[in-house]
Design a protein around this motif. Structure first.
Motif, mmCIF file in Angstrom:
data_model
loop_
_atom_site.group_PDB
_atom_site.id
_atom_site.type_symbol
_atom_site.label_atom_id
_atom_site.label_comp_id
_atom_site.label_asym_id
_atom_site.label_seq_id
_atom_site.Cartn_x
_atom_site.Cartn_y
_atom_site.Cartn_z
ATOM 1 N N LEU A 60 -69.871 -3.137 14.242
ATOM 2 C CA LEU A 60 -70.463 -4.167 13.385
ATOM 3 C C LEU A 60 -70.446 -3.770 11.913
ATOM 4 N N GLU A 61 -70.255 -2.474 11.648
ATOM 5 C CA GLU A 61 -70.198 -2.012 10.258
ATOM 6 C C GLU A 61 -68.785 -2.065 9.691
ATOM 7 N N ILE A 62 -67.820 -2.445 10.534
ATOM 8 C CA ILE A 62 -66.414 -2.469 10.126
ATOM 9 C C ILE A 62 -66.045 -3.857 9.619
ATOM 10 N N HIS A 63 -65.257 -3.920 8.552
ATOM 11 C CA HIS A 63 -64.759 -5.204 8.060
ATOM 12 C C HIS A 63 -63.478 -5.569 8.803
ATOM 13 N N VAL A 64 -63.288 -6.866 9.030
ATOM 14 C CA VAL A 64 -62.174 -7.323 9.845
ATOM 15 C C VAL A 64 -60.823 -6.935 9.251
ATOM 16 N N SER A 65 -60.722 -6.821 7.933
ATOM 17 C CA SER A 65 -59.437 -6.514 7.297
ATOM 18 C C SER A 65 -59.164 -5.014 7.184
#
Length: 514
Positions: free
Chosen positions: A115-120
């Motif tokens: 959840l702390e990761i950005h999709v890009s």
């Protein structure tokens, strides 16, 4: 034990040091292997300490303290470890033992960290590569296990990765990144379909379904709620398999609460919420599928159940409101309104009738002028059947029915309006010399609708008004005759006024509306 506790606390303090954190986060070679061993060791030790059960209270308290410290070390390490090492460790655990408590901890941490990761970001691709391995954990044997916690952890991780891939609201996800989640829905559908026959959801009472399997169904429903929003219509081939088990389980949960079969309500409530979210996602993102089954959904044992509609839980109320909005506005009116007409014709309970009319009102607002002409007969059937049931059910549904009818006729052309109003005029029936209660209720509803329509259309209502001038005169003349009857107004002794008969109550109301 005290020595071990001091040792663990010392280790915990070490991981708070900036130099140690830097070594772990940027380490390579031997340092990286050492960090990975420390993290895996913390998972294993936490699992061991959690499983210890001592008769001595003092020893048990020490073990609880040790487990708490190990949990904090584990959490600190998973935040410091590079994503590549972290996921490599999880992958190795997946290959070693798919049912261990150590793996459950690792998957829970995956769900938290993603959840702390950005999709890009590049890290998002690494987490996405874990989805096939997580799906491989699910299988028919899950329905025969004493615990389904590993399966639930895998589903939670899949659901959280799906949330990240879907991006911010309004963003269109990358089709290539969506493909693994189509396979995930396929796997969930297959496993749920197998469970439908293994557990016999439709034949076994809710309280007789093992807790582990109930929790698994709830987890599957919540995961589907996210994945269906992500993949959209690509989920449609698999929804047919999913639909029956979810509906059967929901019916059992509703029945348990409605009939007070069990004092335990947390389990059924959780199940209701999970399935409600799944169906809301289907209604919003794949309404064409739900349109095929809307007749089954609008049933007293499912989404019209008292246990769902009369709940005091604000979260459940909001979820139910979201479902009503989605199903009445997203499912095409050409499919939804005829299904409502059938549901109303099946003589529902009073509360159910009010809900069905409320859904009709919401659906009518979405109908375009081009669609309205084709839906005249269905709307006519919904409203007139509800008004006829009013006397039988002793419920006041006239305002809801009138509001829905007025909203609908405002979308009709002038010619369509005249024909529609003429059909209503025939439905209301003529004035009877000896009034019948059902006919009187029809006429009262008709004149109430005419009054509301005249107020909305004003001068445009004149063509309709010309059709009923003679009826208005006859209605008023007959009302005068009925209301002037001395036997209707006085008792045999002639001293006290009596109440009007049920069939005669309509006359003052008809006169007032006229």
């Amino acid at each position: 034990l005290r020595f071990i506790l001091h040792l663990v606390r010392t280790l915990q303090d070490c991981f708070q040091m900036s130099d140690v954190q830097k070594m772990i986060s940027k380490g390579s070679g031997e340092d990286a292997r050492c960090s990975l061993s420390l993290w895996q060791g913390s998972l294993w030790l936490r699992a061991v300490s959690d499983s210890v059960d001592c008769a001595n209270p003092e020893e048990q308290e020490l073990w609880v303290s040790i487990a708490t410290c190990l949990g904090e070390i584990r959490d600190d390490l998973q935040l410091i470890l590079p994503v590549t090492l972290f996921l490599a460790s999880v992958s190795s655990l997946l290959e070693e033992d798919k049912r261990s408590s150590t793996l459950c901890q690792a998957l829970s941490l995956v769900a938290d960290r993603v959840l702390e990761i950005h999709v890009s970001s590049p890290e998002a691709t690494l987490f996405l590569g874990l989805v096939p391995d997580l799906c491989a954990m699910l299988g028919e044997e899950s329905w025969r296990q004493e615990t389904t916690v590993p399966d639930q952890c895998a589903l939670l991780a899949i659901e959280h990765i799906g949330r990240v891939v879907s991006g911010e609201e309004g963003e269109t996800p990358d089709p290539n990144r969506v493909t693994p989640f189509v396979s995930a829905i396929d796997k969930i559908a297959t496993v749920l379909g197998k469970g439908y026959h293994v557990v016999n959801f439709g034949k076994v009472a809710f309280e007789d379904i093992p807790q582990a399997q109930r929790d698994l169904v709830s987890s599957m429903a919540l995961t589907l709620a996210t994945l269906v929003r992500l993949v959209g219509v690509r989920s449609m081939p698999y929804l047919g398999v999913i639909f029956s088990p979810l509906m059967e389980t929901l019916s059992s949960a509703n029945k348990t609460i409605d009939n007070n079969i069990s004092k335990e309500t947390a389990g059924p409530r959780d199940m209701q919420m999970a399935i409600l979210r799944a169906l809301s996602s289907i209604a919003e993102c794949v309404p064409q599928f739900l349109g095929l089954h809307i007749g089954k959904v609008m049933h007293g044992s499912l989404f019209l159940s008292r246990s769902i509609r009369n709940t005091k839980d604000p979260l459940m109320k909001q979820a139910m409101q979201n479902f009503d909005t989605a199903v009445s506005t997203k499912v095409p009116a050409r499919v939804f309104v005829p299904s409502l007409a059938k549901a109303i014709a099946s003589t529902p309970a009073v509360d159910e009738l009010h809900i069905l009319l409320q859904l009709l009102q919401m659906s009518v607002h979405t109908i375009s002028s081009r669609e309205a002409g084709a839906l005249k007969s269905s709307v006519f059937s919904c409203v007139t059947t509800a008004l006829e049931l009013e006397a039988t059910l002793k419920s006041d549904v006239r305002k809801q029915a009138t509001d829905a009818l007025v909203s609908f006729v405002l979308k009709l052309s002038e010619n369509q309006l005249r024909r529609f109003y003429s059909a209503l005029k025939e439905w209301k029936s003529e004035v009877d010399t000896e009034p019948i209660a059902s006919n009187a209720c029809r006429r009262e509803a008709f004149w109430a609708f005419s009054a509301a329509l005249a107020e909305q259309l004003q001068a445009l209502f004149l063509p309709c008004l010309s059709q009923v001038v003679d009826d208005m005169v006859r209605e008023l003349e007959h009302a005068v005759i009925v209301l002037s009857r001395t036997e209707s107004l006085r008792s045999e002794t002639g001293h006290k006024k009596q109440k009007l008969a049920a069939s005669e109550v309509a006359y003052p109301n008809c006169s007032r509306n006229i």
